[in-house]
Design a protein around this motif. Structure first.
Motif, PDB file in Angstrom:
ATOM      1  N   TYR A 164     -61.820 -20.850   1.700  1.00  0.00           N
ATOM      2  CA  TYR A 164     -60.889 -19.599   1.597  1.00  0.00           C
ATOM      3  C   TYR A 164     -61.469 -18.368   1.066  1.00  0.00           C
ATOM      4  O   TYR A 164     -61.466 -17.151   1.603  1.00  0.00           O
ATOM      5  CB  TYR A 164     -59.664 -19.790   0.813  1.00  0.00           C
ATOM      6  N   GLU A 165     -61.929 -18.453  -0.073  1.00  0.00           N
ATOM      7  CA  GLU A 165     -62.397 -17.075  -0.817  1.00  0.00           C
ATOM      8  C   GLU A 165     -63.586 -16.427   0.018  1.00  0.00           C
ATOM      9  O   GLU A 165     -63.820 -15.240   0.015  1.00  0.00           O
ATOM     10  CB  GLU A 165     -63.349 -17.529  -2.116  1.00  0.00           C
ATOM     11  N   SER A 166     -64.455 -17.326   0.790  1.00  0.00           N
ATOM     12  CA  SER A 166     -65.329 -16.572   1.548  1.00  0.00           C
ATOM     13  C   SER A 166     -64.798 -15.505   2.682  1.00  0.00           C
ATOM     14  O   SER A 166     -65.753 -14.635   3.231  1.00  0.00           O
ATOM     15  CB  SER A 166     -66.483 -17.506   2.220  1.00  0.00           C
ATOM     16  N   HIS A 167     -63.532 -15.879   2.878  1.00  0.00           N
ATOM     17  CA  HIS A 167     -62.822 -15.052   4.181  1.00  0.00           C
ATOM     18  C   HIS A 167     -62.183 -14.030   3.398  1.00  0.00           C
ATOM     19  O   HIS A 167     -61.591 -13.007   4.315  1.00  0.00           O
ATOM     20  CB  HIS A 167     -62.051 -15.973   4.970  1.00  0.00           C
ATOM     21  N   VAL A 168     -62.046 -13.787   2.225  1.00  0.00           N
ATOM     22  CA  VAL A 168     -61.035 -12.758   1.741  1.00  0.00           C
ATOM     23  C   VAL A 168     -61.572 -11.517   2.222  1.00  0.00           C
ATOM     24  O   VAL A 168     -62.778 -11.200   2.066  1.00  0.00           O
ATOM     25  CB  VAL A 168     -61.062 -12.711   0.044  1.00  0.00           C
ATOM     26  N   GLY A 169     -60.708 -10.589   2.720  1.00  0.00           N
ATOM     27  CA  GLY A 169     -60.944  -9.397   3.312  1.00  0.00           C
ATOM     28  C   GLY A 169     -61.070  -9.438   4.679  1.00  0.00           C
ATOM     29  O   GLY A 169     -61.156  -8.000   5.251  1.00  0.00           O
ATOM     30  N   GLU A 170     -61.447 -10.352   5.443  1.00  0.00           N
ATOM     31  CA  GLU A 170     -61.495 -10.512   6.502  1.00  0.00           C
ATOM     32  C   GLU A 170     -60.107 -10.376   7.388  1.00  0.00           C
ATOM     33  O   GLU A 170     -59.092 -10.702   6.984  1.00  0.00           O
ATOM     34  CB  GLU A 170     -62.396 -11.639   7.067  1.00  0.00           C
ATOM     35  N   GLN A 171     -60.291  -9.996   8.620  1.00  0.00           N
ATOM     36  CA  GLN A 171     -59.018 -10.001   9.459  1.00  0.00           C
ATOM     37  C   GLN A 171     -59.024 -11.404  10.097  1.00  0.00           C
ATOM     38  O   GLN A 171     -59.824 -11.975  10.731  1.00  0.00           O
ATOM     39  CB  GLN A 171     -59.270  -8.885  10.793  1.00  0.00           C
ATOM     40  N   VAL A 172     -57.812 -11.915  10.272  1.00  0.00           N
ATOM     41  CA  VAL A 172     -57.419 -13.382  10.404  1.00  0.00           C
ATOM     42  C   VAL A 172     -56.304 -13.232  11.561  1.00  0.00           C
ATOM     43  O   VAL A 172     -55.355 -12.108  11.684  1.00  0.00           O
ATOM     44  CB  VAL A 172     -56.880 -14.127   9.192  1.00  0.00           C
ATOM     45  N   PHE A 173     -56.299 -14.366  12.451  1.00  0.00           N
ATOM     46  CA  PHE A 173     -55.040 -14.499  13.393  1.00  0.00           C
ATOM     47  C   PHE A 173     -54.656 -15.916  12.958  1.00  0.00           C
ATOM     48  O   PHE A 173     -55.419 -16.767  13.252  1.00  0.00           O
ATOM     49  CB  PHE A 173     -55.666 -14.307  14.728  1.00  0.00           C
ATOM     50  N   LEU A 174     -53.460 -16.132  12.434  1.00  0.00           N
ATOM     51  CA  LEU A 174     -52.925 -17.185  11.912  1.00  0.00           C
ATOM     52  C   LEU A 174     -51.607 -17.531  13.050  1.00  0.00           C
ATOM     53  O   LEU A 174     -50.948 -16.941  13.205  1.00  0.00           O
ATOM     54  CB  LEU A 174     -52.292 -17.082  10.533  1.00  0.00           C
ATOM     55  N   PHE A 175     -51.748 -18.913  13.279  1.00  0.00           N
ATOM     56  CA  PHE A 175     -50.328 -19.356  13.859  1.00  0.00           C
ATOM     57  C   PHE A 175     -49.758 -20.256  12.640  1.00  0.00           C
ATOM     58  O   PHE A 175     -50.314 -21.113  12.150  1.00  0.00           O
ATOM     59  CB  PHE A 175     -50.607 -20.462  14.953  1.00  0.00           C
ATOM     60  N   GLY A 176     -48.563 -19.900  12.481  1.00  0.00           N
ATOM     61  CA  GLY A 176     -47.897 -20.549  11.070  1.00  0.00           C
ATOM     62  C   GLY A 176     -46.555 -20.935  11.745  1.00  0.00           C
ATOM     63  O   GLY A 176     -45.669 -20.260  12.278  1.00  0.00           O
ATOM     64  N   THR A 177     -46.001 -22.005  11.078  1.00  0.00           N
ATOM     65  CA  THR A 177     -44.623 -22.177  10.879  1.00  0.00           C
ATOM     66  C   THR A 177     -43.974 -21.847   9.718  1.00  0.00           C
ATOM     67  O   THR A 177     -44.360 -21.943   8.566  1.00  0.00           O
ATOM     68  CB  THR A 177     -44.465 -23.936  10.597  1.00  0.00           C
ATOM     69  N   VAL A 178     -42.820 -21.006   9.855  1.00  0.00           N
ATOM     70  CA  VAL A 178     -42.137 -20.236   8.729  1.00  0.00           C
ATOM     71  C   VAL A 178     -41.427 -21.208   7.804  1.00  0.00           C
ATOM     72  O   VAL A 178     -40.628 -22.215   8.232  1.00  0.00           O
ATOM     73  CB  VAL A 178     -41.153 -19.350   9.371  1.00  0.00           C
ATOM     74  N   GLN A 179     -41.828 -21.253   6.795  1.00  0.00           N
ATOM     75  CA  GLN A 179     -40.935 -21.821   5.580  1.00  0.00           C
ATOM     76  C   GLN A 179     -39.885 -21.272   5.190  1.00  0.00           C
ATOM     77  O   GLN A 179     -38.748 -21.766   4.955  1.00  0.00           O
ATOM     78  CB  GLN A 179     -41.838 -22.512   4.423  1.00  0.00           C
ATOM     79  N   SER A 180     -39.923 -19.953   4.933  1.00  0.00           N
ATOM     80  CA  SER A 180     -38.776 -19.023   4.358  1.00  0.00           C
ATOM     81  C   SER A 180     -38.961 -17.678   4.714  1.00  0.00           C
ATOM     82  O   SER A 180     -40.410 -17.498   4.789  1.00  0.00           O
ATOM     83  CB  SER A 180     -38.505 -19.612   2.830  1.00  0.00           C
ATOM     84  N   VAL A 181     -38.156 -17.028   4.562  1.00  0.00           N
ATOM     85  CA  VAL A 181     -38.197 -15.564   4.737  1.00  0.00           C
ATOM     86  C   VAL A 181     -37.593 -14.805   3.639  1.00  0.00           C
ATOM     87  O   VAL A 181     -36.306 -15.344   3.558  1.00  0.00           O
ATOM     88  CB  VAL A 181     -37.754 -15.066   6.010  1.00  0.00           C
ATOM     89  N   ASP A 182     -38.101 -13.894   2.727  1.00  0.00           N
ATOM     90  CA  ASP A 182     -37.519 -13.011   1.974  1.00  0.00           C
ATOM     91  C   ASP A 182     -37.721 -11.601   2.569  1.00  0.00           C
ATOM     92  O   ASP A 182     -38.381 -10.744   2.608  1.00  0.00           O
ATOM     93  CB  ASP A 182     -38.153 -12.996   0.677  1.00  0.00           C
ATOM     94  N   ARG A 183     -36.321 -10.971   3.209  1.00  0.00           N
ATOM     95  CA  ARG A 183     -36.247  -9.917   3.945  1.00  0.00           C
ATOM     96  C   ARG A 183     -36.044  -8.735   2.971  1.00  0.00           C
ATOM     97  O   ARG A 183     -36.706  -7.815   3.083  1.00  0.00           O
ATOM     98  CB  ARG A 183     -35.040  -9.676   4.758  1.00  0.00           C
ATOM     99  N   ASP A 184     -35.842  -8.893   1.444  1.00  0.00           N
ATOM    100  CA  ASP A 184     -35.962  -7.832   0.528  1.00  0.00           C
ATOM    101  C   ASP A 184     -37.216  -7.434   0.151  1.00  0.00           C
ATOM    102  O   ASP A 184     -37.618  -6.302  -0.005  1.00  0.00           O
ATOM    103  CB  ASP A 184     -35.077  -8.334  -0.883  1.00  0.00           C
ATOM    104  N   SER A 185     -37.957  -8.499   0.010  1.00  0.00           N
ATOM    105  CA  SER A 185     -39.448  -8.111  -0.284  1.00  0.00           C
ATOM    106  C   SER A 185     -40.399  -8.272   0.894  1.00  0.00           C
ATOM    107  O   SER A 185     -41.627  -7.736   0.667  1.00  0.00           O
ATOM    108  CB  SER A 185     -40.025  -9.158  -1.254  1.00  0.00           C
TER     109      SER A 185
END
Lengths: 160, 171
Positions: A44-65
């Motif tokens: 993970y740390e070696s990719h910090v700052g890079e552009q990523v394309f993720l496919f993710g399953t939504v666990q929760s959404v906080d619309r306020d934040s």
């Protein structure tokens, strides 16, 4: 062409598809312009700052934040990410594509997001509809074609 | 990818009007194009046997994704055509037509960065641009396909009925 020759050629074709599967996966990381989920999971740390394309399953959404918790699958398991600046209309269990920048502590700052499945039930809908399609094409094929027991091959049921 | 029902209906919609003009394009060939349209969907075999299981069992990198590419369609259509006792080249042609129709349709779906997957593999190892027209879970795409298919089906039935009456009357 007899049945044995045809069977051997079919086995060869299946082997070719398997070979493509091995070649594709071995080349994929070099061709895909973003770090893949396996690499993000383990380095993970070696990719910090890079552009990523993720496919993710939504666990929760906080619309306020404007954040969402995503579960990202990789070959041997899953890991969680927090997506910031997340403004998609999606429910828990939905699937999204996220383009963004990787930040420390499993955070991705979203640049763009596309909703693939708006809810967990969307997958059930797709599988159900696909099952109908599979049944339809199977019935139609056997309406117009039959398996000849002598040649072990499909033959037309009638001329035309 | 688009759902399997949409995939198999697209060749029906494309080829059935041609059948009204071309005598040699009978229903059984259109059915094979519909079957070919299902080839890219074989990638869903991963619901039964995950590719990770194959990777760990055999110790080699492996992905089912090539099934849903140009190379996969050409090879799998060949394997299916070998299951036919006659006119295998013609069978192959219709299977490939259907498979290509599905790949093109899938190449139009949403990717957040505007580029589709590697569906031209192994001939072109790059991601073609996509207009991001739809997502497969959107029922509106299927609704349009079903409506057009129903119209084509009814016109086809009407044409068949009219042809029978015309032949019986001896006009």
């Amino acid at each position: 062409m007899n049945a044995l020759t045809r069977a051997l050629l079919i086995v060869l074709a299946v082997g070719l598809v398997f070979g493509m599967g091995v070649h594709y996966e071995s080349q994929y990381d070099d061709r895909w312009p973003y770090p893949d989920s396996d690499s993000i999971a383990t380095e993970y740390e070696s990719h910090v700052g890079e552009q990523v394309f993720l496919f993710g399953t939504v666990q929760s959404v906080d619309r306020d934040s404007a954040t969402a918790q995503l579960e990202i699958a990789h070959t041997t398991g899953t890991f969680e990410m927090t997506a910031q600046r997340f403004d998609a209309d999606v429910r828990e269990g939905g699937v999204v594509q996220v383009l963004g920048t990787l930040e420390p502590n499993h955070v991705v700052v979203t640049q763009a997001v596309a909703v693939v499945n708006p809810a967990g039930s969307s997958k059930l809908y797709k599988h159900g509809v696909s099952l109908v399609g599979a049944l339809l094409v199977t019935v139609l094929v056997f309406k117009h074609w039959r398996i000849d027991r002598e040649t072990l091959a499909f033959e037309a049921r009638y001329d035309g | 990818m688009a759902d399997l029902l949409t995939h198999v209906l697209v060749p029906f919609v494309l080829l059935t009007p041609l059948r009204w003009r071309l005598d040699w394009l009978s229903k059984r060939w259109i059915v094979l194009a519909m079957a070919g349209a299902a080839i890219p969907d074989l990638v869903k075999i991963d619901l039964v046997l995950d590719n990770g299981v194959i990777q760990t069992t055999l110790g080699v990198p492996f992905s089912y994704d090539p099934i849903s590419t140009l190379g996969g369609v050409l090879v799998i259509a060949g394997a299916i055509a070998l299951c036919f006792g006659e006119a295998r080249r013609r069978v192959y042609g219709y299977l490939v037509f259907g498979g290509l129709a599905s790949l093109v349709l899938d190449g139009l779906r949403v990717f957040v960065d505007g580029q589709a997957n590697f569906w031209l593999y192994p001939f072109v190892w790059r991601r073609p641009p996509t207009p991001s027209l739809y997502v497969s879970s959107d029922p509106r795409g299927l609704a349009v396909t079903l409506a057009v298919s129903a119209l084509v089906f009814l016109l086809d039935r009407y044409r068949d009925t009219w042809s029978e009456k015309y032949a019986r009357s001896g006009i």
